[in-house]
Design a protein around this motif. Structure first.
Motif, PDB file in Angstrom:
ATOM      1  N   LYS A 285       6.449   2.259   3.913  1.00 11.72           N
ATOM      2  CA  LYS A 285       5.321   2.353   4.853  1.00 11.72           C
ATOM      3  C   LYS A 285       4.231   2.929   4.251  1.00 11.72           C
ATOM      4  CE  LYS A 285       3.866   4.656   9.153  1.00 11.72           C
ATOM      5  NZ  LYS A 285       4.429   5.559  10.230  1.00 11.72           N
ATOM      6  N   ASP A 286       4.465   3.997   3.577  1.00 14.84           N
ATOM      7  CA  ASP A 286       3.216   4.933   3.061  1.00 14.84           C
ATOM      8  C   ASP A 286       3.025   4.485   1.435  1.00 14.84           C
ATOM      9  OD1 ASP A 286       2.934   6.830   5.199  1.00 14.84           O
ATOM     10  OD2 ASP A 286       5.019   7.552   4.548  1.00 14.84           O
ATOM     11  N   PHE A 287       3.721   3.982   0.763  1.00 17.05           N
ATOM     12  CA  PHE A 287       3.262   3.415  -0.561  1.00 17.05           C
ATOM     13  C   PHE A 287       2.141   2.363  -0.535  1.00 17.05           C
ATOM     14  CE2 PHE A 287       3.955   0.992  -4.502  1.00 17.05           C
ATOM     15  CZ  PHE A 287       3.260   1.808  -5.455  1.00 17.05           C
ATOM     16  N   PRO A 288       2.449   1.267  -0.116  1.00 14.77           N
ATOM     17  CA  PRO A 288       1.213   0.441   0.229  1.00 14.77           C
ATOM     18  C   PRO A 288      -0.138   0.572   0.331  1.00 14.77           C
ATOM     19  CG  PRO A 288       2.946  -0.570   1.006  1.00 14.77           C
ATOM     20  CD  PRO A 288       3.489   0.910   0.860  1.00 14.77           C
ATOM     21  N   PRO A 289      -0.615   1.536   1.109  1.00 16.30           N
ATOM     22  CA  PRO A 289      -1.830   1.898   1.523  1.00 16.30           C
ATOM     23  C   PRO A 289      -2.359   2.988   0.180  1.00 16.30           C
ATOM     24  CG  PRO A 289      -0.576   2.400   3.542  1.00 16.30           C
ATOM     25  CD  PRO A 289       0.379   2.129   2.370  1.00 16.30           C
ATOM     26  N   ILE A 290      -1.343   3.610  -0.491  1.00 14.95           N
ATOM     27  CA  ILE A 290      -1.767   4.363  -1.623  1.00 14.95           C
ATOM     28  C   ILE A 290      -2.209   3.312  -2.869  1.00 14.95           C
ATOM     29  CG2 ILE A 290      -0.740   5.912  -3.324  1.00 14.95           C
ATOM     30  CD1 ILE A 290       0.701   7.394  -1.029  1.00 14.95           C
ATOM     31  N   ARG A 291      -1.130   2.329  -2.842  1.00 11.28           N
ATOM     32  CA  ARG A 291      -1.427   1.692  -4.102  1.00 11.28           C
ATOM     33  C   ARG A 291      -2.578   0.679  -3.777  1.00 11.28           C
ATOM     34  NH1 ARG A 291      -2.459  -1.983  -6.812  1.00 11.28           N
ATOM     35  NH2 ARG A 291      -1.136  -3.304  -8.172  1.00 11.28           N
ATOM     36  N   ILE A 292      -3.043   0.432  -2.742  1.00  4.15           N
ATOM     37  CA  ILE A 292      -4.645  -0.131  -2.580  1.00  4.15           C
ATOM     38  C   ILE A 292      -5.513   0.518  -3.390  1.00  4.15           C
ATOM     39  CG2 ILE A 292      -6.341  -0.333  -1.170  1.00  4.15           C
ATOM     40  CD1 ILE A 292      -4.378  -1.052   1.299  1.00  4.15           C
TER      41      ILE A 292
ATOM     42  N   GLN B 177      -9.245  -9.445  -6.731  1.00  2.00           N
ATOM     43  CA  GLN B 177      -8.663  -7.925  -6.468  1.00  2.00           C
ATOM     44  C   GLN B 177      -9.114  -7.307  -5.042  1.00  2.00           C
ATOM     45  OE1 GLN B 177      -9.868  -9.034  -9.370  1.00  2.00           O
ATOM     46  NE2 GLN B 177      -7.406  -9.060  -9.866  1.00  2.00           N
ATOM     47  N   LEU B 178     -10.273  -7.900  -4.573  1.00  2.00           N
ATOM     48  CA  LEU B 178     -10.613  -7.373  -3.052  1.00  2.00           C
ATOM     49  C   LEU B 178      -9.638  -7.935  -2.246  1.00  2.00           C
ATOM     50  CD1 LEU B 178     -14.485  -7.978  -3.151  1.00  2.00           C
ATOM     51  CD2 LEU B 178     -13.232  -5.717  -2.881  1.00  2.00           C
ATOM     52  N   SER B 179      -8.949  -9.254  -2.471  1.00  2.00           N
ATOM     53  CA  SER B 179      -8.191  -9.858  -1.817  1.00  2.00           C
ATOM     54  C   SER B 179      -6.797  -9.033  -1.599  1.00  2.00           C
ATOM     55  CB  SER B 179      -7.706 -11.195  -1.834  1.00  2.00           C
ATOM     56  OG  SER B 179      -6.686 -11.707  -1.332  1.00  2.00           O
ATOM     57  N   GLU B 180      -6.272  -8.349  -2.875  1.00  2.00           N
ATOM     58  CA  GLU B 180      -5.285  -7.544  -2.969  1.00  2.00           C
ATOM     59  C   GLU B 180      -5.306  -6.415  -2.149  1.00  2.00           C
ATOM     60  OE1 GLU B 180      -3.518  -6.373  -6.586  1.00  2.00           O
ATOM     61  OE2 GLU B 180      -4.729  -7.763  -7.878  1.00  2.00           O
ATOM     62  N   THR B 181      -6.304  -5.778  -1.806  1.00  2.00           N
ATOM     63  CA  THR B 181      -6.511  -4.497  -0.969  1.00  2.00           C
ATOM     64  C   THR B 181      -6.155  -4.905   0.472  1.00  2.00           C
ATOM     65  OG1 THR B 181      -8.727  -4.894  -0.755  1.00  2.00           O
ATOM     66  CG2 THR B 181      -8.312  -3.910  -2.701  1.00  2.00           C
ATOM     67  N   PHE B 182      -6.313  -5.950   0.735  1.00  4.17           N
ATOM     68  CA  PHE B 182      -6.108  -6.207   2.088  1.00  4.17           C
ATOM     69  C   PHE B 182      -4.445  -6.934   2.220  1.00  4.17           C
ATOM     70  CE2 PHE B 182     -10.562  -6.895   2.112  1.00  4.17           C
ATOM     71  CZ  PHE B 182     -11.040  -6.046   3.067  1.00  4.17           C
ATOM     72  N   CYS B 183      -4.005  -7.655   1.355  1.00  5.47           N
ATOM     73  CA  CYS B 183      -2.873  -7.954   1.364  1.00  5.47           C
ATOM     74  C   CYS B 183      -1.600  -7.012   1.306  1.00  5.47           C
ATOM     75  CB  CYS B 183      -2.413  -9.086   0.216  1.00  5.47           C
ATOM     76  SG  CYS B 183      -3.768 -10.642   0.552  1.00  5.47           S
ATOM     77  N   ILE B 184      -2.048  -6.129   0.319  1.00  4.21           N
ATOM     78  CA  ILE B 184      -0.865  -4.980   0.147  1.00  4.21           C
ATOM     79  C   ILE B 184      -0.598  -4.154   1.680  1.00  4.21           C
ATOM     80  CG2 ILE B 184      -0.806  -2.554  -0.270  1.00  4.21           C
ATOM     81  CD1 ILE B 184      -2.110  -3.159  -2.940  1.00  4.21           C
TER      82      ILE B 184
ATOM     83  N   MET C  19      -9.439 -17.118  -5.351  1.00  4.38           N
ATOM     84  CA  MET C  19      -9.339 -15.738  -5.330  1.00  4.38           C
ATOM     85  C   MET C  19      -8.774 -15.007  -4.306  1.00  4.38           C
ATOM     86  SD  MET C  19     -10.880 -15.930  -8.198  1.00  4.38           S
ATOM     87  CE  MET C  19     -11.733 -17.043  -9.102  1.00  4.38           C
ATOM     88  N   ILE C  20      -9.046 -15.591  -3.004  1.00  8.43           N
ATOM     89  CA  ILE C  20      -8.278 -14.954  -1.754  1.00  8.43           C
ATOM     90  C   ILE C  20      -6.812 -15.087  -1.691  1.00  8.43           C
ATOM     91  CG2 ILE C  20      -8.354 -15.200   0.934  1.00  8.43           C
ATOM     92  CD1 ILE C  20     -11.239 -15.886   0.667  1.00  8.43           C
ATOM     93  N   VAL C  21      -6.443 -16.291  -2.202  1.00  7.36           N
ATOM     94  CA  VAL C  21      -5.106 -16.479  -2.059  1.00  7.36           C
ATOM     95  C   VAL C  21      -4.246 -15.578  -3.353  1.00  7.36           C
ATOM     96  CG1 VAL C  21      -3.299 -18.257  -3.018  1.00  7.36           C
ATOM     97  CG2 VAL C  21      -5.090 -18.995  -1.361  1.00  7.36           C
ATOM     98  N   TYR C  22      -4.854 -15.200  -4.416  1.00  7.16           N
ATOM     99  CA  TYR C  22      -4.145 -14.266  -5.357  1.00  7.16           C
ATOM    100  C   TYR C  22      -3.949 -13.063  -4.822  1.00  7.16           C
ATOM    101  CZ  TYR C  22      -3.870 -11.477  -9.717  1.00  7.16           C
ATOM    102  OH  TYR C  22      -3.506 -10.652 -10.652  1.00  7.16           O
ATOM    103  N   GLY C  23      -4.442 -12.473  -3.905  1.00  2.00           N
ATOM    104  CA  GLY C  23      -3.918 -11.343  -3.283  1.00  2.00           C
ATOM    105  C   GLY C  23      -2.465 -11.552  -2.891  1.00  2.00           C
ATOM    106  N   VAL C  24      -2.299 -12.554  -2.048  1.00  2.00           N
ATOM    107  CA  VAL C  24      -1.091 -12.855  -1.352  1.00  2.00           C
ATOM    108  C   VAL C  24      -0.015 -13.124  -2.760  1.00  2.00           C
ATOM    109  CG1 VAL C  24       0.519 -14.458  -0.287  1.00  2.00           C
ATOM    110  CG2 VAL C  24      -1.756 -13.771   0.580  1.00  2.00           C
ATOM    111  N   ALA C  25      -0.522 -13.996  -3.686  1.00  2.00           N
ATOM    112  CA  ALA C  25       0.402 -14.447  -4.683  1.00  2.00           C
ATOM    113  C   ALA C  25       0.852 -12.932  -5.539  1.00  2.00           C
ATOM    114  CB  ALA C  25      -0.507 -15.255  -5.611  1.00  2.00           C
ATOM    115  N   PHE C  26      -0.015 -12.082  -5.966  1.00  2.00           N
ATOM    116  CA  PHE C  26       0.334 -11.222  -6.638  1.00  2.00           C
ATOM    117  C   PHE C  26       0.982  -9.951  -5.898  1.00  2.00           C
ATOM    118  CE2 PHE C  26      -0.634  -6.930  -8.848  1.00  2.00           C
ATOM    119  CZ  PHE C  26      -0.117  -7.253 -10.116  1.00  2.00           C
ATOM    120  N   ASP C  27       0.456  -9.582  -5.093  1.00  2.00           N
ATOM    121  CA  ASP C  27       1.020  -8.246  -4.149  1.00  2.00           C
ATOM    122  C   ASP C  27       2.376  -8.616  -3.538  1.00  2.00           C
ATOM    123  OD1 ASP C  27      -0.806  -6.570  -4.395  1.00  2.00           O
ATOM    124  OD2 ASP C  27      -1.945  -7.118  -2.799  1.00  2.00           O
ATOM    125  N   PHE C  28       2.543  -9.877  -2.700  1.00  2.00           N
ATOM    126  CA  PHE C  28       3.768 -10.375  -2.149  1.00  2.00           C
ATOM    127  C   PHE C  28       4.874 -10.406  -3.378  1.00  2.00           C
ATOM    128  CE2 PHE C  28       3.196 -11.622   2.395  1.00  2.00           C
ATOM    129  CZ  PHE C  28       2.128 -11.077   2.642  1.00  2.00           C
TER     130      PHE C  28
END
Length: 421
Positions: A136-143, A269-276, A323-332
């Motif tokens: 629960k707490d790590f993903p918001p930190i990892r952002i 990378q902006l997409s990553e911040t939301f997908c996390i 670029m938007i799809v990348y957030g899902v590809a990387f974080d998930f």
């Protein structure tokens, strides 16, 4: 130190950890192409994978058994930063050859790559020490690691350094700051200090993490992590080179994103911040198999959209979607995989298990992937006056087809756990 305070400390660590990488990871390919070394880009990215085959595991063993993880994190970043300064000095010369710059770069990434796993171990240890939930707490930190990556790459772009050696000095500066900062983080206990009992050679060396391969489900997870890891560095290595290559075409002269490729790529990378933020929900509700399948489908779309996009309107919309799809590809894949491994392994082998995950993904997978990707790129493009031009659509469709095959195989072979231990 209260919960809010420790979260703030870990946020600072994650910001710096990825700022070090963001300074050069995306733009280095463009820099090398501008120096006429476009045919060697893959080697610079694949060596990150080669050193990840053994360095995270070795450093993880040391952190588990002998040296506190936060101190090892500081030492690794100091070595990486000093080496990266040398890379910048050589890159500042008007001419240099492959073997002048490659050894120092290799030393730098050999010291840096283990810190990706070490920073996770330091975070998980601190969160558990203060009775916080890692899922629960790590993903918001990892952002904030992603934010650090974005800040660093945008600074390099906006200062006009994405094709210059200054990017390596920026990376070194972040690294020195983090080396000092890591020494102030909560201490991570070593297994030897917590146990007075005699341990066998295998246990003392921290090799118990490899015993995870005895379990079919974990073995399949690591194998498919390796196969998906093939995709990890491809767009990092070639996206900037691909977008910048349009500069030789008269129709793309003066197009904003051709001159500022990093700015366009930063949307990834902006997409990553939301997908996390989606990871805790998806992991708990759907499980690791569904999350990994979503990541694999996202990689197919990532490459496929590159194949049909250009930096000019309206085709630039396809690149933006990629670029938007990348957030899902990387974080998930990366973040969820790390959390999954942490939950499945014993705490006494935490750093070793994280190192093993890094070995399979950023190690074997990424190194093989970049060597193969460079071969594909060389078959369809050539370096002309500092730009890598050719049939990039065929390049990206090849990568998309590979990701699709891996996804189908994973769907058939990997089974979700049906009961708790």
């Amino acid at each position: 130190m209260n919960n809010t305070s420790i979260k703030s400390r870990l946020i600072g660590m994650n910001f710096l950890e990825f700022a070090v990488w963001g300074a050069y990871l995306i733009s280095m390919g463009g820099f090398l192409a501008s120096k006429g070394m476009g045919a060697n880009i893959g080697w610079f990215y694949s060596i990150q994978g080669v050193v990840s085959i053994f360095m995270p595991a070795i450093v993880g063993i040391l952190a588990d058994r002998f040296v506190q993880a936060q101190r090892m994190l500081a030492l690794c970043h100091l070595i990486a930063a000093i080496s990266m300064i040398g890379v910048g000095i050589i890159g500042s010369q008007s001419t240099f050859d492959f073997w002048e710059i490659f050894p120092l770069y290799t030393l730098s990434v050999a010291a840096y790559m283990p810190t990706l796993a070490l920073s996770n171990s330091v975070s998980y240890n601190a969160l558990e020490k203060y009775n916080l939930d890692t899922v629960k707490d790590f993903p918001p930190i990892r952002i904030f690691g992603t934010i650090g990556f974005i800040v660093s790459m945008l600074a390099v772009d906006l200062l006009g350094w994405q094709h210059g050696p200054q990017q390596f000095y920026v990376s070194a500066g972040w690294g020195i700051i983090l080396a000092l900062y890591a020494l102030t983080l909560p201490a991570c206990p070593t297994a030897q200090r917590n146990s007075g009992e005699h341990k066998g050679l295998v246990e003392a060396m921290g090799l118990r993490a490899f015993a995870l391969f005895k379990h079919r489900r974990m073995a399949l997870f690591f194998i498919f992590s390796m196969l998906l890891g093939v995709s990890l560095q491809i767009t990092n290595g070639f996206a900037n080179t691909f977008i910048s290559s349009f500069s030789v075409q008269e129709a793309f002269k003066g197009v904003f994103f051709v001159d500022h490729a990093n700015l366009l790529i930063s949307l990834s990378q902006l997409s990553e911040t939301f997908c996390i933020l989606l990871i805790p929900f998806f992991l708990k509700r759907y499980g690791i198999k569904t999350v990994m399948l979503i990541a694999m489908l996202a990689w197919v779309l990532r490459f496929g959209l590159f194949a049909i996009g250009t930096p000019a309107f309206p085709q630039v919309i396809f690149l933006i979607l990629s670029m938007i799809v990348y957030g899902v590809a990387f974080d998930f894949f990366n973040v969820s995989g790390s959390l999954f491994v942490d939950k499945e392994c014993d705490p006494s082998i935490r750093s070793s298990a994280q190192g093993l995950f890094m070995l399979m993904t950023n190690g074997i997978g990424a190194s093989v992937g970049m060597v193969g990707a460079q071969w594909v790129v060389n078959q369809h493009t050539q370096n002309v006056n500092g730009a890598q031009i050719g049939d990039w659509s065929s390049v990206w469709f090849t990568f998309a087809a590979y990701a699709l095959v891996v996804g189908v195989a994973f769907f058939i072979l990997f089974q979700e756990k049906t009961e708790k231990k």
